[in-house]
Design a protein around this motif. Structure first.
Motif, mmCIF file in Angstrom:
data_model
loop_
_atom_site.group_PDB
_atom_site.id
_atom_site.type_symbol
_atom_site.label_atom_id
_atom_site.label_comp_id
_atom_site.label_asym_id
_atom_site.label_seq_id
_atom_site.Cartn_x
_atom_site.Cartn_y
_atom_site.Cartn_z
ATOM 1 N N GLN A 30 51.166 11.090 36.690
ATOM 2 C CA GLN A 30 51.752 10.362 35.374
ATOM 3 C C GLN A 30 52.041 8.788 35.685
ATOM 4 O O GLN A 30 51.940 8.123 34.695
ATOM 5 N N GLU A 31 52.643 8.625 36.753
ATOM 6 C CA GLU A 31 53.094 7.359 37.040
ATOM 7 C C GLU A 31 51.910 6.158 36.721
ATOM 8 O O GLU A 31 52.262 4.961 36.304
ATOM 9 N N VAL A 32 50.578 6.714 37.111
ATOM 10 C CA VAL A 32 49.655 5.863 36.804
ATOM 11 C C VAL A 32 49.426 5.309 35.342
ATOM 12 O O VAL A 32 49.357 4.174 34.977
ATOM 13 N N LEU A 33 49.368 6.393 34.514
ATOM 14 C CA LEU A 33 49.485 6.226 33.291
ATOM 15 C C LEU A 33 50.726 5.254 32.522
ATOM 16 O O LEU A 33 50.802 4.111 31.897
ATOM 17 N N ASP A 34 51.806 5.586 33.130
ATOM 18 C CA ASP A 34 53.228 4.678 32.823
ATOM 19 C C ASP A 34 53.138 3.419 33.273
ATOM 20 O O ASP A 34 53.297 2.548 32.519
ATOM 21 N N GLU A 35 52.623 3.213 34.596
ATOM 22 C CA GLU A 35 52.450 1.703 35.028
ATOM 23 C C GLU A 35 51.548 0.918 34.398
ATOM 24 O O GLU A 35 51.362 -0.298 34.480
ATOM 25 N N LEU A 36 50.158 1.649 33.922
ATOM 26 C CA LEU A 36 49.194 0.911 33.747
ATOM 27 C C LEU A 36 48.670 1.293 32.142
ATOM 28 O O LEU A 36 47.870 2.257 31.897
ATOM 29 N N PRO A 37 49.349 0.812 30.960
ATOM 30 C CA PRO A 37 49.186 1.409 29.755
ATOM 31 C C PRO A 37 47.706 1.268 29.165
ATOM 32 O O PRO A 37 47.365 2.026 28.175
ATOM 33 N N GLU A 38 46.980 0.400 29.993
ATOM 34 C CA GLU A 38 45.345 0.205 29.559
ATOM 35 C C GLU A 38 44.556 1.461 29.930
ATOM 36 O O GLU A 38 43.392 1.542 29.175
ATOM 37 N N VAL A 39 45.157 2.214 30.720
ATOM 38 C CA VAL A 39 44.316 3.470 31.454
ATOM 39 C C VAL A 39 44.414 4.440 30.284
ATOM 40 O O VAL A 39 45.439 4.641 29.476
ATOM 41 N N ASP A 40 43.287 5.245 29.947
ATOM 42 C CA ASP A 40 43.469 6.246 28.809
ATOM 43 C C ASP A 40 43.618 7.613 29.476
ATOM 44 O O ASP A 40 44.283 8.534 28.953
ATOM 45 N N ALA A 41 43.167 7.873 30.626
ATOM 46 C CA ALA A 41 43.161 9.283 31.253
ATOM 47 C C ALA A 41 43.316 9.169 32.760
ATOM 48 O O ALA A 41 42.609 8.312 33.296
ATOM 49 N N VAL A 42 44.431 9.942 33.264
ATOM 50 C CA VAL A 42 44.339 10.065 34.761
ATOM 51 C C VAL A 42 44.031 11.629 35.160
ATOM 52 O O VAL A 42 44.310 12.577 34.477
ATOM 53 N N VAL A 43 43.127 11.494 36.015
ATOM 54 C CA VAL A 43 42.484 12.700 36.426
ATOM 55 C C VAL A 43 42.716 13.360 37.969
ATOM 56 O O VAL A 43 42.023 12.555 38.789
ATOM 57 N N GLY A 44 43.182 14.434 38.112
ATOM 58 C CA GLY A 44 43.467 14.610 39.581
ATOM 59 C C GLY A 44 42.100 15.388 40.081
ATOM 60 O O GLY A 44 41.195 15.814 39.335
ATOM 61 N N ILE A 45 41.929 15.459 41.484
ATOM 62 C CA ILE A 45 40.898 15.810 42.037
ATOM 63 C C ILE A 45 40.221 17.139 41.524
ATOM 64 O O ILE A 45 39.246 17.457 41.330
ATOM 65 N N GLY A 46 41.315 18.150 41.304
ATOM 66 C CA GLY A 46 40.974 19.752 41.226
ATOM 67 C C GLY A 46 40.392 19.631 39.404
ATOM 68 O O GLY A 46 39.968 20.646 39.119
ATOM 69 N N LYS A 47 40.325 18.340 39.022
ATOM 70 C CA LYS A 47 39.682 18.482 37.319
ATOM 71 C C LYS A 47 38.588 17.684 37.546
ATOM 72 O O LYS A 47 37.996 17.556 36.158
ATOM 73 N N ASN A 48 37.935 17.104 38.489
ATOM 74 C CA ASN A 48 36.746 16.438 38.515
ATOM 75 C C ASN A 48 35.661 17.228 37.778
ATOM 76 O O ASN A 48 34.836 16.713 37.209
ATOM 77 N N GLY A 49 35.331 18.424 37.877
ATOM 78 C CA GLY A 49 34.419 19.428 37.321
ATOM 79 C C GLY A 49 34.459 19.347 35.775
ATOM 80 O O GLY A 49 33.438 19.558 35.034
ATOM 81 N N ASP A 50 35.657 18.776 34.990
ATOM 82 C CA ASP A 50 35.987 18.900 33.723
ATOM 83 C C ASP A 50 35.483 17.390 33.249
ATOM 84 O O ASP A 50 36.050 17.192 32.251
ATOM 85 N N ILE A 51 34.815 16.598 34.021
ATOM 86 C CA ILE A 51 34.607 15.155 33.655
ATOM 87 C C ILE A 51 34.082 14.919 32.189
ATOM 88 O O ILE A 51 34.432 13.979 31.625
ATOM 89 N N VAL A 52 33.352 15.679 31.967
ATOM 90 C CA VAL A 52 32.471 15.660 30.670
ATOM 91 C C VAL A 52 33.534 15.731 29.492
ATOM 92 O O VAL A 52 33.661 14.956 28.568
ATOM 93 N N GLN A 53 34.123 16.728 29.337
ATOM 94 C CA GLN A 53 35.407 17.023 28.543
ATOM 95 C C GLN A 53 36.208 15.895 28.426
ATOM 96 O O GLN A 53 36.766 15.340 27.432
ATOM 97 N N ILE A 54 36.570 15.333 29.665
ATOM 98 C CA ILE A 54 37.729 14.433 29.772
ATOM 99 C C ILE A 54 37.214 13.083 29.005
ATOM 100 O O ILE A 54 38.029 12.329 28.422
ATOM 101 N N ILE A 55 35.807 12.668 29.544
ATOM 102 C CA ILE A 55 35.331 11.482 28.904
ATOM 103 C C ILE A 55 35.375 11.398 27.259
ATOM 104 O O ILE A 55 35.649 10.558 26.722
ATOM 105 N N ASN A 56 34.924 12.962 26.786
ATOM 106 C CA ASN A 56 34.836 12.902 25.440
ATOM 107 C C ASN A 56 36.211 12.693 24.694
ATOM 108 O O ASN A 56 36.350 12.201 23.830
#
Ligand code: SF4
Length: 441
Positions: free
Chosen positions: A89-115
């Protein structure tokens, strides 16, 4: 509408492989992968985050792509990889321009995440690290003739200065059958050189097969027609067995190249790093390796300025480097990483002294490398042709002694035109710092 996705992948080949797996999923889902960030609708910054320098580079790259949002075309920025996994969460808090922060365990869901990111959501998403699918098919980002191949993920060595185990999780090997199947697919795509990677390749199989299985894996990979070079990176000194060295000596396709990060040579420092051994033990190991593999190339990594490293221990390291005569060496100033055991160690070595010591080691190493390179003048070397430099009117490539991305090159003249990916015999005529010069014979 077909959305265009850009990928900025930072850090090590293991992280690069994760990026390739995400690109494959996105491509299969109908996204267009673009190398031009300016035209991307969404950019993934696949970060590294294990030491200060890498974290800074990751943040610089994220801020760098933010300007495309300001310029209008970019709709979303997605941060994946080790910095995302480590700081969440710190990445999102520190960098408000970012839209999504994804843990390595969620790489497999990258299509839904991008949508979700393209639909304007701002979110973080994480899962168990072991959810990272290490058998996921990939879209190669390396040149067609070479590819990295992950044989395991995570690490159980728990060096006191290292954040990787807490980022990547416990050591877990891939099944041999999965690795061999992927290697065959890579060779079918034209790959000639496969570089085996993991945090510790020599631990391969211990978890899955209750024994070290790297020699057996190498034997299986050597059966693949069309595969020319098999290279290993990230071996662990304590796990370099006679069986492994004998397999390297026996198997022509396994290049006599060993990357053995040893980090230091002093017994006390190694102990405080939660590593074993000492100077004499390491010298004996090098002697054994060079006896079994006379033309072997040995690469290592060292750390200077570890807490408590006094002048005598540093001088011992310098003497060791001169005695060991590594063919390739990288030396890093110690970087205390929050959450690691060593971050609490005292006394700390002054930051500038850490860097000065690393520089001293690299200067000594430069003398060794140029001396060794001079000995190659007059020899002929088989070179994997990687391209042609039209400015210096020379081809360039690598010998089996040079790993991709981290080692030197051979620049050479040729009286006939050569194709990238083919092999040429080159007579070495001179050296240029870490590189060799020559002419095709
Ligand atoms: S072996 Fe490498 S990845 Fe594993 S804990 Fe030690 S330094 Fe970190």
């Amino acid at each position: 509408m077909v959305y265009k996705v850009g990928m900025v992948s930072l850090g090590c080949p293991k992280n690069q492989i994760d990026a390739e797996a995400m690109l494959k999923k996105l491509c299969d889902a109908g996204f267009e992968i673009t190398p031009y960030e300016a035209e991307a609708d969404v950019i993934i910054v696949n970060t590294c985050g294990f030491i200060e320098e890498a974290k800074r580079e990751a943040i610089d790259n994220i801020l760098d792509v933010c300007r495309y949002k300001a310029e209008g075309n970019l709709k979303a920025i997605v941060v994946t990889g080790c910095l995302a996994e480590r700081y969440k969460q710190e990445v999102l808090d520190e960098l408000p321009e970012v839209d999504a922060v994804v843990g390595i365990g969620k790489n497999g869901d990258i299509v839904q995440i991008i949508n979700r990111a393209l639909s304007g959501e701002k979110f973080c998403t994480f899962a168990e690290k072991t959810q990272l699918d290490i058998n996921s098919p990939r879209m190669l980002s390396t040149p067609f003739y070479t590819a990295y191949l992950k044989i395991a993920e995570g690490c159980d060595n728990c060096c006191t200065y290292c954040a990787i185990p807490m980022i990547r999780g416990r050591f877990r090997s891939r099944k041999t059958g999965e690795i061999v199947k992927e290697a065959k697919q890579l060779v079918d795509l034209g790959v000639k050189e496969i570089v085996l990677v993991a945090q510790d390749t020599t631990r391969y199989g211990e978890d899955l097969y209750n024994r070290k299985m790297l020699p057996q894996l190498l034997d299986e990979l050597c059966k693949i027609e069309g595969l020319k070079w098999i290279r290993m990176l990230y071996t662990y000194p304590d796990r370099i067995t006679d069986e492994l060295l004998d397999t390297m000596a026996k198997q022509q396709k396994v290049v006599n190249y060993l990357d053995i990060p040893i980090q230091h040579c002093n017994r006390n420092i190694l102990k405080r790093m939660n590593r074993t051994g000492d100077r004499q033990g390491l010298i004996d190991l090098l002697k054994k390796i060079r006896t079994k593999l006379p033309d072997v190339t040995i690469r290592t990594t060292l750390i200077t300025g570890f807490p408590g490293e006094d002048l005598a221990e540093f001088e011992e390291l310098c003497e060791f480097v001169k005695e060991a005569e590594f063919d390739r060496l990288g030396c890093f100033a110690y970087s205390e990483e929050e959450g690691t055991i060593a971050a609490e160690f005292e006394p700390k070595v002054d930051k500038q002294i850490r860097f000065d010591r690393a520089e001293t080691v690299m200067n000594d190493q430069y003398t060794i490398v140029t001396k060794k390179n001079r000995l190659k003048i007059g020899t002929s070397q088989e070179v994997l042709v990687e391209g042609y430099d039209k400015y210096i009117k020379m081809y360039f490539g690598r010998t089996k002694h040079d790993a991709p991305d981290i080692d030197g090159k051979v620049f050479f003249k040729s009286d006939c035109s050569l194709q990238t990916g083919e092999f040429a015999e080159v007579k070495i005529t001179d050296i240029l710092e870490y590189d060799l010069l020559g002419e095709r014979i």
